[in-house]
Scaffold this motif. Sequence first.
Motif, short mmCIF file in Angstrom:
data_model
loop_
_atom_site.label_atom_id
_atom_site.label_comp_id
_atom_site.label_asym_id
_atom_site.label_seq_id
_atom_site.Cartn_x
_atom_site.Cartn_y
_atom_site.Cartn_z
N ILE A 46 0.81 -1.22 0.00
CA ILE A 46 0.00 0.00 0.00
C ILE A 46 0.85 1.27 0.00
O ILE A 46 0.70 2.11 -0.89
CB ILE A 46 -0.98 -0.01 1.20
N PRO A 47 1.75 1.44 0.99
CA PRO A 47 2.49 2.71 1.00
C PRO A 47 3.33 2.91 -0.26
O PRO A 47 3.44 4.03 -0.75
CB PRO A 47 3.37 2.61 2.26
N LEU A 48 3.88 1.83 -0.76
CA LEU A 48 4.74 1.97 -1.94
C LEU A 48 3.95 2.51 -3.13
O LEU A 48 4.32 3.52 -3.75
CB LEU A 48 5.37 0.62 -2.29
N VAL A 49 2.85 1.87 -3.43
CA VAL A 49 2.05 2.29 -4.58
C VAL A 49 1.50 3.70 -4.35
O VAL A 49 1.57 4.57 -5.23
CB VAL A 49 0.91 1.28 -4.82
N TRP A 50 1.01 3.90 -3.15
CA TRP A 50 0.40 5.19 -2.81
C TRP A 50 1.42 6.31 -2.96
O TRP A 50 1.16 7.36 -3.56
CB TRP A 50 -0.11 5.08 -1.38
N LEU A 51 2.60 6.07 -2.41
CA LEU A 51 3.62 7.09 -2.42
C LEU A 51 4.09 7.38 -3.86
O LEU A 51 4.20 8.55 -4.25
CB LEU A 51 4.79 6.60 -1.57
N LEU A 52 4.32 6.33 -4.60
CA LEU A 52 4.76 6.54 -5.98
C LEU A 52 3.70 7.31 -6.76
O LEU A 52 4.00 8.22 -7.53
CB LEU A 52 5.07 5.21 -6.66
N TRP A 53 2.44 6.93 -6.53
CA TRP A 53 1.36 7.60 -7.23
C TRP A 53 1.32 9.08 -6.85
O TRP A 53 1.19 9.95 -7.71
CB TRP A 53 0.02 6.92 -6.91
N THR A 54 1.46 9.36 -5.56
CA THR A 54 1.45 10.76 -5.11
C THR A 54 2.55 11.56 -5.79
O THR A 54 2.31 12.64 -6.33
CB THR A 54 1.64 10.81 -3.59
N VAL A 55 3.75 11.00 -5.74
CA VAL A 55 4.89 11.74 -6.28
C VAL A 55 4.71 12.00 -7.77
O VAL A 55 4.89 13.12 -8.25
CB VAL A 55 6.20 10.96 -6.01
N VAL A 56 4.31 10.96 -8.48
CA VAL A 56 4.21 11.12 -9.93
C VAL A 56 3.03 12.03 -10.29
O VAL A 56 3.17 12.96 -11.08
CB VAL A 56 4.06 9.73 -10.61
N SER A 57 1.88 11.79 -9.67
CA SER A 57 0.71 12.56 -10.08
C SER A 57 0.84 14.03 -9.71
O SER A 57 0.37 14.90 -10.42
CB SER A 57 -0.55 11.97 -9.45
N LYS A 58 1.50 14.31 -8.58
CA LYS A 58 1.61 15.72 -8.18
C LYS A 58 2.86 16.38 -8.73
O LYS A 58 2.95 17.61 -8.75
CB LYS A 58 1.60 15.82 -6.66
N GLY A 59 3.84 15.60 -9.12
CA GLY A 59 5.09 16.21 -9.53
C GLY A 59 5.33 16.23 -11.02
O GLY A 59 6.20 16.94 -11.51
N TRP A 60 4.53 15.44 -11.74
CA TRP A 60 4.81 15.27 -13.15
C TRP A 60 4.70 16.58 -13.93
O TRP A 60 5.55 16.89 -14.76
CB TRP A 60 3.86 14.22 -13.74
N HIS A 61 3.68 17.36 -13.62
CA HIS A 61 3.48 18.58 -14.42
C HIS A 61 4.63 19.56 -14.20
O HIS A 61 5.03 20.28 -15.12
CB HIS A 61 2.14 19.24 -14.09
#
Lengths: 320, 400
Positions: free
Chosen positions: A35-50
Amino acid sequence: VTAVAPALSRSHTVRKIKNNVATVMVTLAFLIALIPLVWLLWTVVSKGWHALTRDGWFTSDVGTRTYRDPGGGALHAIIGTAEQVLLCSLISVPIAVMVGIYLVEYGRGPLARTTTFMVDILSGVPSIVAALFIYAVFVTTLGGQRGGWLVSLALVLLMIPVIVRTTEEMLKLVPNELREASYALGVPKWKTIARIVVPTALTGIINRHRARHRSRGRRDSAAADPGRLHRQHEHQPVRQGLPGIPAGHDQRAGRQPRREPLVHRAADPQLRCRPDVGRGAHTHHHRHGPEPDRSVARALQQDQPVGGIRQWPSASMRTT
Amino acid sequence: MAERETKPGGSTSNEPAPPLPPPSIGGESVEVPRHRSEDDEAPPEDVRTEVQVSERGAASVRAGEPTAFGSAEPFAVSTLEGAPPVSGAGLISTGRPRIGDRLFHTVSAGSGLFVVLLIGLVAAFLIDRAAPAIADDKSNFLFSRDWSLDTPPLHFGIVDLLWVTVIISLVAMVIAVPIAIGIALFITQYAPKRIARPVAYIVDLLAAIPSIIYGIWGIIVLAPKLRSVQHALYHLGGFPVFRDEKVDLGTIFNGGVVLAVMILPIITAIGRDVFERTPSPNIEAAWALGATRWEMIRMPVLPYGRPGLISGSMLGLGHALGETIAVMLILSKPSPGAPFSFSIFNGGETFASKIANSAAEFNQPQQTGAFIAAGLVLFVLTFAVNAAARSVVSRRKEFV
């Protein structure tokens, strides 16, 4: 018989239930870790990609902007990071590699024992303590200014134990036969180490140095892959005339029993790719790694000429 | 093959060396046993005995004599017509090691010494800088909750910092250790090998994430979601650590959860390692007795792995105690003078986060000394935990 049977079946049911509960719990533990791994990666990518894909992220710096102003990039941070890591590597790599060589090739006696212990302790030193130490020495005692190069010095403390252990592991992978062959040909010990042991081990050392210290993530993405090292090992023999020794085989087992605690090395995530070093366990590697090429070793045992062996070491190395 | 292993760098001439084979060996080959048996100097049994003797002898000689370089035995003698014999690598005629060897040994041993001295220097400098500040401390350093360094009479004590540091690490341990054991068991005992490797890889990936990302994620994303868990635990009540809920976000509980994620890969890696090393006869015996999988784990696997798990957990604890930036980002600072609370639903500062938070205030030696004193306590704490973990392992080595 009739009295025993229900009791038996009841205990059987209980055991079965316990077993199933344990299976569920164990599987659940793994899912929880996911859970934390997927969640964290998703947070970083979704909020940082732009921000990352915006123009100028890699080519401009922050300048005088605050974080509320638009524009700017991470150039300063990238350069600063590179400089600090470079300086830190320049200092710590030679020292740490020499420590690793000392522990593997020379290490016995009280100094080696103390060194192993201190490397363990050093790897447990919190980064803030390393920073405080550098601050206490260079700013409070010597009256200097704060600066980026002091960061590099603090990172040296964190980086040395990682490299020492990696070096140790890699050196222990070098087959003892190479050393013996070298001694037999009259090559002095230091030259054997410098020209044969270290070059043979080098591929592994460099690969592991990529993920160097904590602040930048402690683990190489490939370090957890046990098969990788076996593959490297298979590719080496061509250059060094290295007989295709099975990679899981502890070459030095017969030479010196290692004293340091294995669990400590396992604690370092970067060393996880060699869980069987120093204990001569073959099973693990058979299970996980691709089967190493034993044809060369077999050829050696049957005293057949193998390409590269007869030319090694080169003539220049025989003269001291 | 066995014979070859008995001729590493260290064997010297003062052991009862077996007679060397005649110099019939080419310089390019060290297949000694083969030639020996061809020459038929001794029956194979005798050869084997000699090997054992020389092995022991070599080990003891090497233990007592660190300056033995290379091999003193001239077992690579050239047989080429007219070529001068090549002597053994170790000693030249003067009996002294070559200059290159001495230099190399000195440099590498010096590097080892440097590491030892480095730890000594860390301790020495921290003590040296902390001592004056502790001497000037008007409060009790160990038993006071004050922390006011702004006005000249210094008042500082470590009780609050110590409590938060310890309790946040314990929260992390309580969460991480069972899960880590579960994952390690899953990887080593349950999952098929095809799945086990990617699983291990994924868990290891958790350690690749920099702590500052954990910190940002923990306070922005995770903490709001944990609010309901926190409320539930609070209403469960019972323990003093759950009793009063001071803040919603940035609690010790939040920090502990994030720390648990951070130390999970460390403990899992060690768990995997020790579980994989369970002797397979024990496991097979359990299977043969008709044990279920869980019974097989409970009887041979867990007892065998216990010392390793303890020491792995302590290593995780050491990391949790010293974690700086994630904890600093997550924990909310309590207002000065707030009453002491055992609650984990409260903000606070650990040693590391306090030092990092206050790094900008390091302007006078006395104030800096107070923070260095806090750092010294942290250093002692992690040193003790790591040394303890190490001693558990080395004790284990004696009977394994």
